[in-house]
Scaffold this motif. Structure first.
Motif, short mmCIF file in Angstrom:
data_model
loop_
_atom_site.label_atom_id
_atom_site.label_comp_id
_atom_site.label_asym_id
_atom_site.label_seq_id
_atom_site.Cartn_x
_atom_site.Cartn_y
_atom_site.Cartn_z
N GLU A 1 0.81 -1.21 0.00
CA GLU A 1 0.00 0.00 0.00
C GLU A 1 0.84 1.27 0.00
O GLU A 1 0.32 2.36 -0.20
CB GLU A 1 -0.92 0.00 1.23
CG GLU A 1 -1.98 -1.10 1.19
CD GLU A 1 -2.85 -1.09 2.43
OE1 GLU A 1 -2.58 -0.25 3.32
OE2 GLU A 1 -3.79 -1.89 2.51
N LEU A 2 2.14 1.12 0.21
CA LEU A 2 3.01 2.28 0.20
C LEU A 2 3.09 2.88 -1.20
O LEU A 2 3.00 2.16 -2.20
CB LEU A 2 4.42 1.89 0.66
CG LEU A 2 4.57 1.45 2.12
CD1 LEU A 2 6.01 0.97 2.36
CD2 LEU A 2 4.23 2.58 3.07
N PRO A 3 3.27 4.19 -1.31
CA PRO A 3 3.41 4.81 -2.64
C PRO A 3 4.68 4.35 -3.35
O PRO A 3 5.62 3.86 -2.72
CB PRO A 3 3.44 6.31 -2.31
CG PRO A 3 3.86 6.40 -0.88
CD PRO A 3 3.33 5.17 -0.22
N ASP A 4 4.71 4.54 -4.65
CA ASP A 4 5.82 4.04 -5.47
C ASP A 4 7.17 4.57 -5.01
O ASP A 4 8.15 3.82 -4.96
CB ASP A 4 5.59 4.42 -6.94
CG ASP A 4 4.56 3.53 -7.61
OD1 ASP A 4 4.01 2.65 -6.90
OD2 ASP A 4 4.31 3.69 -8.81
N HIS A 5 7.26 5.85 -4.69
CA HIS A 5 8.56 6.42 -4.37
C HIS A 5 9.17 5.82 -3.11
O HIS A 5 10.40 5.68 -3.00
CB HIS A 5 8.46 7.95 -4.26
CG HIS A 5 7.76 8.44 -3.04
ND1 HIS A 5 6.38 8.50 -2.94
CD2 HIS A 5 8.24 8.88 -1.84
CE1 HIS A 5 6.04 8.99 -1.76
NE2 HIS A 5 7.15 9.22 -1.06
N LEU A 6 8.31 5.40 -2.16
CA LEU A 6 8.82 4.74 -0.96
C LEU A 6 9.29 3.32 -1.26
O LEU A 6 10.32 2.87 -0.77
CB LEU A 6 7.76 4.74 0.14
CG LEU A 6 7.43 6.09 0.78
CD1 LEU A 6 6.36 5.93 1.86
CD2 LEU A 6 8.69 6.72 1.37
N LEU A 7 8.53 2.61 -2.09
CA LEU A 7 8.93 1.25 -2.48
C LEU A 7 10.22 1.28 -3.29
O LEU A 7 11.09 0.43 -3.12
CB LEU A 7 7.81 0.58 -3.27
CG LEU A 7 6.53 0.26 -2.48
CD1 LEU A 7 5.49 -0.37 -3.39
CD2 LEU A 7 6.83 -0.65 -1.31
N HIS A 8 10.35 2.27 -4.17
CA HIS A 8 11.58 2.42 -4.94
C HIS A 8 12.78 2.64 -4.01
O HIS A 8 13.87 2.12 -4.24
CB HIS A 8 11.46 3.58 -5.92
CG HIS A 8 10.52 3.30 -7.06
ND1 HIS A 8 9.85 4.30 -7.72
CD2 HIS A 8 10.13 2.14 -7.63
CE1 HIS A 8 9.10 3.77 -8.67
NE2 HIS A 8 9.24 2.46 -8.63
N GLY A 9 12.55 3.45 -2.98
CA GLY A 9 13.63 3.71 -2.03
C GLY A 9 14.06 2.47 -1.27
O GLY A 9 15.24 2.31 -0.93
N ILE A 10 13.11 1.56 -1.02
CA ILE A 10 13.43 0.31 -0.34
C ILE A 10 14.18 -0.65 -1.27
O ILE A 10 15.17 -1.28 -0.89
CB ILE A 10 12.14 -0.37 0.18
CG1 ILE A 10 11.48 0.51 1.25
CG2 ILE A 10 12.44 -1.75 0.75
CD1 ILE A 10 10.11 0.03 1.68
N LEU A 11 13.73 -0.72 -2.51
CA LEU A 11 14.30 -1.67 -3.46
C LEU A 11 15.63 -1.24 -4.05
O LEU A 11 16.32 -2.05 -4.67
CB LEU A 11 13.30 -1.90 -4.61
CG LEU A 11 11.92 -2.46 -4.22
CD1 LEU A 11 11.06 -2.62 -5.45
CD2 LEU A 11 12.06 -3.77 -3.48
N ARG A 12 16.02 0.00 -3.84
CA ARG A 12 17.24 0.53 -4.48
C ARG A 12 18.49 -0.21 -4.01
O ARG A 12 19.50 -0.21 -4.72
CB ARG A 12 17.38 2.02 -4.18
CG ARG A 12 17.61 2.35 -2.73
CD ARG A 12 17.73 3.84 -2.50
NE ARG A 12 18.89 4.41 -3.17
CZ ARG A 12 19.27 5.67 -3.07
NH1 ARG A 12 18.56 6.51 -2.31
NH2 ARG A 12 20.32 6.11 -3.70
#
Length: 407
Positions: A14-25
């Motif tokens: 449910e997190l927004p894309d920019h937060l998920l991108h920050g986790i996956l980086r």
């Protein structure tokens, strides 16, 4: 909603894309594309809009995967960070192609780790003409130092440059970096081959030169507030009026140059509020033996860390230095970090006289209170010296926070 339903709910998706991108980086692109994209429809194409690409692992099909990843990601999304872990020289032709692609996509952060010992990577010149690059981190291998020799340097927005195991074969490269990186604020050189190195910058704020081999270093960077330096050759540092913290390690060759040459390192440290000094007694010789330094006062100094080998060498330097540091509130006397650095083996020390011109007693120097006192000494040292240091320091300073460790 029941407690079971709340537990089973996928809050991460449910997190927004920019937060998920920050986790996956921080994950390798193979994991993000090949494994996480199978979790659900929400994750299937998340990699395609990520501004971070991290290619770390060498595996079968590595070249094809890298080509398809950069081809199929959303071209409308600027590429902010590109991390490349290079392991095998046969991949270099593909990896250079990926670098060219990344640098043409508005890249801000570039990180390259060269794990190959077979041959040099030979960085493409386009790295040093990227108008959008703000941070560049390059790590080579100890056996195969990467040669930094760009034809020209034009990095108008570069703020952070970290290099490890890099060789500056041509002295003109340093001049190109000085003129081509006008916004550089953070420069770190670790285990590099520098030759004669000259840094001229009004923008630089953080400077770290550690475990490097060099003939001479000249630094003119008046706005530096954080300095980390291993002194192994000739060092000349002009005034740093805004210096807040400094870490200085004097290795044998550096000690000889410092004592014999009377360079400006000591004077450059007088504005520091926090100092970490290794081989402290030899550092003090530079102050004692040169009349130009007799009037130096470390009036802003609040915390002092001293790393030294022999306890008997502490008393004279303590007394001499503490009289010139009236604002000191925290003092650490330590052997542990030096033992860690040399795996518990004491290196051979140069036979340099340790007789200061002015003899002062430790007891008479420690007449004011400290807030913090930490002493960590080795069992191999004389027990009597250890007990004397503990008794004198506790009696005279009465610090609020005291810790004495004998390892």
């Amino acid at each position: 909603m029941s407690e079971l339903e709340a537990t089973a709910q996928d809050r991460l998706s449910e997190l927004p894309d920019h937060l998920l991108h920050g986790i996956l980086r921080f994950l390798d692109a193979r994991q993000v594309v090949g494994e996480l994209s199978r979790l659900s429809r929400r994750w299937r194409y998340l990699w395609a809009t990520s501004p971070y690409v991290n290619l770390q692992l060498a595996y079968n099909g590595y070249e094809k995967f890298g080509n398809l990843l950069l081809l199929l990601r959303d071209g409308m999304v600027p590429l902010h960070t590109f991390c490349l872990q290079s392991w095998y020289w046969k991949h270099f032709q593909y990896e250079r192609r990926w670098l060219l692609h990344a640098l043409s996509r508005g890249l801000s952060v570039l990180e390259i780790n060269l794990g190959s010992r077979d041959c040099l990577f030979q960085l493409p010149d386009c790295i040093f003409s990227c108008a959008t690059l703000e941070e560049f981190n390059l790590t080579a291998t100890e056996r195969m130092n990467e040669i930094l020799a760009p034809r020209s340097v034009c990095l108008p927005y570069l703020k952070k440059l970290h290099l490890r195991f890099v060789r500056f074969k041509d002295p003109s490269v340093v001049e190109k970096l000085n003129s081509g990186c006008p916004a550089l604020e953070d420069l770190s050189l670790s285990q590099c081959l520098l030759g004669s190195f000259k840094i001229l910058s009004d923008a630089l704020k953080i400077l770290s030169i550690t475990d490097c081999k060099y003939d001479e270093i000249h630094v003119s960077a008046p706005n530096v507030h954080s300095l980390k330096l291993t002194v192994s050759g000739k060092v000349q540092i002009e005034d740093m009026p805004f210096l807040v913290s400094a870490w200085v390690y004097l290795c044998d060759g550096g000690v000889h140059n410092l004592v014999q040459g009377g360079y400006d390192l000591t004077a450059a440290l007088i504005s520091a509020q926090h100092l970490e000094l290794f081989r402290f007694n030899l550092f003090l010789q530079d102050m004692v033996e040169h009349s130009a330094h007799e009037a130096l006062s470390f009036g802003k100094l609040k915390t002092l860390y001293i790393g030294e080998w022999r306890v008997a060498d502490f008393y004279g330097p303590f007394a001499y230095f503490l009289q010139r540091a009236p604002s000191l509130v925290a003092l650490t006397l330590d052997q542990w970090k030096l033992y860690e650095k040399y795996d518990g083996k004491v290196p051979s020390l140069e036979s340099i006289e340790k007789k200061p011109k002015v003899e002062l007693k430790l007891a008479s120097a420690l007449t004011r209170d400290l807030e913090t006192l930490l002493i960590r000494l080795s069992k191999s040292d004389d027990i009597g010296e250890f007990r004397k240091a503990r008794r004198l320091l506790k009696e005279k300073t009465k610090p609020k926070d005291t810790e004495i460790v004998w390892f």
